[in-house]
Design an enzyme around this catalytic site. Structure first.
Site, PDB file in Angstrom:
ATOM      1  CB  SER B 652     -26.408  56.034  70.614  1.00  0.00           C
ATOM      2  OG  SER B 652     -25.475  56.973  70.500  1.00  0.00           O
ATOM      3  CE  LYS B 695     -27.829  59.726  68.503  1.00  0.00           C
ATOM      4  NZ  LYS B 695     -27.304  58.348  69.401  1.00  0.00           N
TER       5      LYS B 695
END
EC number: 3.4.21.53
Lengths: 278, 796
Positions: B652, B695
């Site tokens: 990611s 996030k």
């Protein structure tokens, strides 16, 4: 009524384990009469004689063939028997907290017993029942002692003991009165129950015996049952004993109403102890 | 310039005005389970197919309510089925070490046991009574008299014979001996010596003959005694038959259709005859006065050990759940008692296992618990394959002990086993255990999420109502239900899905109910639900707070303003217990002349996982594909997660790494007020990642602490837009223009946002740099060649 004095009791033992009951009966009687108790074991001289015969063998239960015997081996066996018996007597004396004198003699058993009976008031013996026919239930030694001994005699079947209720055969004569007196004394510990068997052939004799009983027995605490014998025979007495569940029988020796043979039959057939008064 | 996402894209709210209820009290409980059609169909098929091997494995992650679903389904099904038989163990009188199993019609085990107790009680009074009769005594006396008569007769005849031969039988210390007599007295040895030889020999001969006969009698005595004992036994047998026959016959009539019980009762009768002294010993009974009759050692043999009794059930087949599926609890065991230091056992100490209890019905076991118990899995498979329950200790099976123990008769097994476990266990068993495939042919795979359609939201509301009802919780307002649905989407990590993790939902419901109670509210509102969600996060937030504090104090270096070349804010998700949160992480890149290798320092130090390394390799390919198609990459680049001391996994951050590398190559600074997440493919296209909400919120929290400038934001792959279910404070900041969330499709779009430059400019800068590096490399190569050529000449 004349009292019977029992101050010395002699118990004759053999080496069989069942003679323990005979000793126990002796202890019961000695305690009751507060008498001195002596135990006698007679080493049978005949055994030593037999051991000297070279061809005689000892037939042992469980062994396939007979075993040779000799005098030395027989002596050792008798010594062992004596030691074991002494130990048994001592242990029973301790258990019952009573003084017992133990003596050993060697000789002809019947004769030695008869001799010893002169020094005692009551001789207690067992009757051998294992090896003989029902019709001859007592051994030769017992038979000889019955006919020869001078003292009162208690004959027990091995395994039996002194219990109550007491059954006495009352003839009214002097010895009969002594038997009655002794029976009264023995009966006191069992709710004073006493069964008196009257060997009367006719009514008048029965009436006389009843009166005699009433005259001689003055203790009101005694529960007396009177039973009349229809026939004066050993068999009849045994039937009465069975009916009244008697546990000990007292009768006079050499009584007129029983022949010697009948008396011997009575002792032979009786499963309860019999005390013969002389 | 790319525009940030608007509020509606950041959070898909549940419109409570569309609900047709005010509180959950107005909702009907949901009868079936939401979103588990596939699993329910599998359950239905697995349970109804009666062939071997159609046992079930219910798989799915924890929290989906698999146990409850299975229990509810099986229990509803069990009522309609016929109750299986009861089972008892009784003594095997011939082979006590092999107790006999008897099946009885359901609920008859107790009746049979009571019947046997009554029988023993009756025998205890009937038998002594029969032996106290005058008739018995008389017959016993007859046998005894007969024996005595036989012995006496033998001895009497011998004695008579001896006397007739002038011999006397004497008792010696050890036995018997014959002696010759004269004048009724035993002959003395001296007299014997004087007898004529012939007479002596005659005496000897006679004595030997008598001794032979005596030996014969003594030898016969044990036989006579044995015969007498046999007669007594036969008499006793007659008396016992008379006293007990009618009692046992009565029971036989009662169980006339049951051949095993008929045989058993026959054996009981024979045993009573052989052990009648047990029924006649009054003193023993007094010794055990306080002990129940059947507990006495003499009568335990007639006890009925109930293994399975269905009287407690409401009917139907049993549904058994095992908490501790160890070997003994599953298969059953033979227990022991200690007596005088020795271990003893008998058939009364056989204990049933879960297989016995569930026989004829369903057994539900947690697969992990089963597999972690030594030998339990093997034992279960053995029972299912052999279709019988054979109670054997592990010591017996593996020959660890050689002591004699019980071997109870196996009990036929008809059962449906339902294992419940996670998917990994199922796939591992399927891959490595061949028997598993044969025995567990049906897999019921539980879903974790359902589509978030309007219809499903209504159904979800009913599911919530059902959970509230079952847990006796306060009703929820429709707005509170809407918040739960939104939370369900957040748990699913997808705005278009709803989590059906009933455990997690249930926890929020309970806590919200608690806060409503604390506020003395009879109905739970949206604020209570929010409070419950916040409180749960707060409880697990300690580590996140510490890390944020480290960033805010400058211990962990994260810039949230300015611009720097080759430096970017990546975002990593951490999962600690129930709470997951994100941490910004500084990623730096350096580039210099080299041989075309991009060095992943995490990989070199073995801190990077395989997927992370794959992401970095993709960068190299992307660079070569886009910028150096016609010449080799003359680049040496390094990538590192700064201040990272643990293992890094996942791809990611690959887009962040690429952007950082492009910055380093183009020498264009990256805005530090931005953070980026997403993975990249070889063509520079963004790919979705997990934990996107966490996030964004992670970077937002850092920025908010330092003060929201309006220029701060997070870049996410466009394909993650559908997953956004952000916190309310993040959405408020975005709406106020204080924070921004950008969705990008390609690295070019990302670089434009991060550098403020056009993609063409960025790419031309990168190409120019790589071209420059290639020229340097070529010059260096030529120079090296010249040097080596000169050296060659010199040598030649």
């Amino acid at each position: 009524m004349e009292k019977v004095l029992i101050s010395r009791i002699l118990v004759a033992l053999d080496a069989s384990t069942s003679s323990r009951n005979v000793l126990q009966a002796g202890i019961t009687l000695a305690t009751h009469f507060n008498a001195e108790l002596n135990v006698l074991f007679i080493e049978d001289i005949d055994l030593l004689h037999v051991a000297e015969l070279p061809f005689v063998r000892e037939v042992i239960y469980g062994a396939p063939v007979g075993r040779s015997i000799n005098v030395m081996a027989m002596e050792r066996s008798l010594q062992t028997q004596t030691a074991q018996l002494r130990k048994l007597v001592e242990s029973i004396a301790r258990e019952n907290q009573i003084k017992i004198t133990f003596s050993v003699m060697r000789g002809n058993v019947a004769r030695m017993l008869c001799d010893a009976s002169q020094q005692t008031d009551l001789l207690v013996i067992g009757k051998n029942t294992q090896l003989l026919l029902k019709s001859r239930k007592i051994g030769s030694i017992t038979r000889l002692v019955l006919s020869t001994a001078r003292c009162n005699l208690a004959v027990l079947q091995y395994g039996s003991s002194i219990e109550r209720p007491v059954v006495v055969v009352y003839t009214g004569d002097r010895t009969g009165q002594r038997a009655l007196a002794l029976a009264i004394e023995l009966a006191r510990e069992d709710h004073n129950q006493l069964i008196i068997v009257l060997p009367a052939v006719d009514d008048s004799e029965y009436q006389q015996l009843c009166e005699s009983v009433q005259n001689n027995v003055r203790d009101p605490s005694l529960q007396i049952s009177l039973t009349r014998l229809s026939i004066n025979s050993a068999e009849q007495i045994l039937q009465v004993i069975q009916q009244v569940h008697g546990r000990i029988l007292l009768l006079e020796n050499d009584s007129a109403f029983l022949t010697d043979l009948e008396q011997q039959l009575l002792i032979t057939q009786s499963d309860i102890p019999v005390i013969l008064l002389r | 310039m790319k525009k940030p996402l608007d509020k509606s894209q950041l959070y898909t709210a549940c419109d409570s005005s569309r609900f047709d209820f005010e509180t959950t009290d107005q909702l009907k409980d949901l009868p079936e389970i939401i979103g588990q059609n596939r699993a329910m169909q599998a359950l239905h098929v697995g349970v109804n197919i009666q062939h071997d091997g159609y046992n079930l494995f219910v798989l799915g992650p924890p929290g989906l309510g698999k146990h409850a679903v299975v229990r509810e389904y099986l229990e509803s099904l069990s009522k309609s089925r016929e109750t299986p038989p009861d089972w008892v163990y009784v003594n095997n009188f011939e082979k006590p070490s092999e107790p006999i199993a008897i099946s009885l019609t359901s609920e008859h085990a107790l009746i049979f046991r009571d019947d046997m107790h009554q029988l023993v009680e009756d025998l205890c009074s009937a038998i002594p009574g029969a032996f106290e009769t005058d008739e018995y005594r008389l017959r016993l006396q007859e046998i005894d008299d007969e024996l005595k008569k036989t012995i006496e007769s033998a001895f009497g005849q011998l004695n008579e014979e001896a006397e007739a031969s002038h011999m006397r039988l004497l008792r010696t210390p050890h036995g018997f001996a014959f002696a010759p007599i004269r004048n009724n007295e035993v002959i003395k040895p001296k007299e014997f010596d004087e007898l004529p030889e012939q007479e002596k020999r005659q005496i000897e001969k006679t004595i030997h003959a008598l001794e032979e006969k005596l030996t014969g009698i003594l030898r016969m005595q044990p036989q006579w005694q044995r015969e007498a004992r046999n007669k007594v036994k036969e008499l006793n047998r007659e008396i016992v038959m008379f006293a007990s026959g009618h009692l046992i016959d009565e029971l036989k009539r009662k169980y006339q259709d049951h051949s095993v019980i008929q045989n058993y009762l026959e054996a009981v009768q024979q045993d009573v005859i052989q052990n009648l002294q047990n029924f006649r010993r009054d003193e023993d009974a007094q010794d055990h006065m306080n002990m129940p009759l059947m507990k006495m050692p003499a009568f335990r043999r007639y006890e009925v050990n109930i293994i399975v009794d269905h009287t407690q059930h409401d009917g139907g087949v049993p549904v058994v759940f095992t908490d501790l599926p160890n070997y003994a609890n599953l298969i059953g065991a033979v227990e022991h008692t200690v007596h005088m230091g020795a271990l003893q056992t008998d058939f009364t100490l056989i204990k049933a296992g879960a297989l016995h209890q569930a026989n004829g019905g369903y057994l539900v076991i947690d697969a992990l618990k089963l597999l972690t118990q030594p030998y339990a899995w093997e034992g279960l498979k053995r029972a299912l394959i052999s279709r019988e329950i054979k109670i054997q200790s592990l010591g017996q099976i593996y020959s660890l002990v050689n002591t004699v123990s019980l071997e109870p008769e196996p009990i036929p097994l008809t059962i449906k086993v339902v294992l419940i476990g996670d998917r990994m266990l199922y796939y591992l068993l399927h891959a490595y255990d061949t028997e598993f495939k044969q025995l567990f042919k049906i897999a019921a795979d539980f879903e974790e999420r359902v589509e978030r359609t309007s219809e499903n939201q209504r159904v979800y509301a009913r599911m919530i109502a059902g959970m509230l009802h079952r847990n006796n919780l306060r009703p929820f307002e429709c707005s509170a239900v809407a918040r739960i649905i939104e939370h369900g989407a957040r748990l699913a990590g997808d705005a278009e899905k709803l989590s059906i993790n009933v455990t997690a939902i249930s926890e929020v419901l309970c806590e919200a109910d608690y806060y409503a109670a604390e506020s003395s509210q009879s109905v739970v509102g949206r604020e209570h639900v929010q409070r419950a969600i916040d409180a749960k996060f707060y409880r697990g937030d300690r580590i996140r707070e510490q890390l944020h504090e480290a960033i805010n104090r400058g211990i962990l270096l994260i810039d949230t303003d300015g611009a720097k070349v080759g430096q970017i804010n990546g975002l990593a998700v951490m999962q600690l217990g129930d709470v997951s949160f994100a941490m910004p992480s500084r990623i730096t890149a350096t580039a210099r002349l080299g041989s075309g290798k991009v060095v992943d320092i995490e990989r070199e130090t073995k801190l990077g996982g395989a997927i992370h390394s794959k992401g970095v390799f993709i960068l190299s390919s992307f660079l070569a594909e886009r910028y150096a198609k016609d010449y080799p990459l003359s680049l040496s680049a390094s990538l590192v997660f700064e201040q990272s001391y643990g293992r890094i996994e996942g791809d990611s951050a690959s887009m962040a790494e690429l952007c950082s590398l492009l910055s380093a190559l183009s020498n264009l600074p990256i805005l530090q007020s931005m953070a980026i997440t997403g993975s990249v493919n070889q063509r520079g296209e963004s790919q979705a990642i997990g934990g996107v909400n966490e996030k964004i919120e992670g970077f937002f929290d850092i920025c908010r602490f330092r003060g929201l400038s309006g220029s701060q934001g997070v870049l996410i792959p466009a394909s993650n837009r559908m997953h956004l279910m952000l916190r309310a404070d993040v959405i408020e900041a975005c709406e106020a223009g204080q924070f921004a969330v950008y969705a990008y499709n390609t690295v070019d779009e990302a670089m434009e946002i991060l550098t403020g430059e056009t993609a063409e400019h960025v790419n031309s800068q990168v190409e120019a740099r790589l071209s420059h590096l290639e020229k340097i490399r070529q010059n260096l190569a030529k120079h090296d060649k010249d040097i080596s050529g000169d050296n060659g000449k010199g040598t030649d």
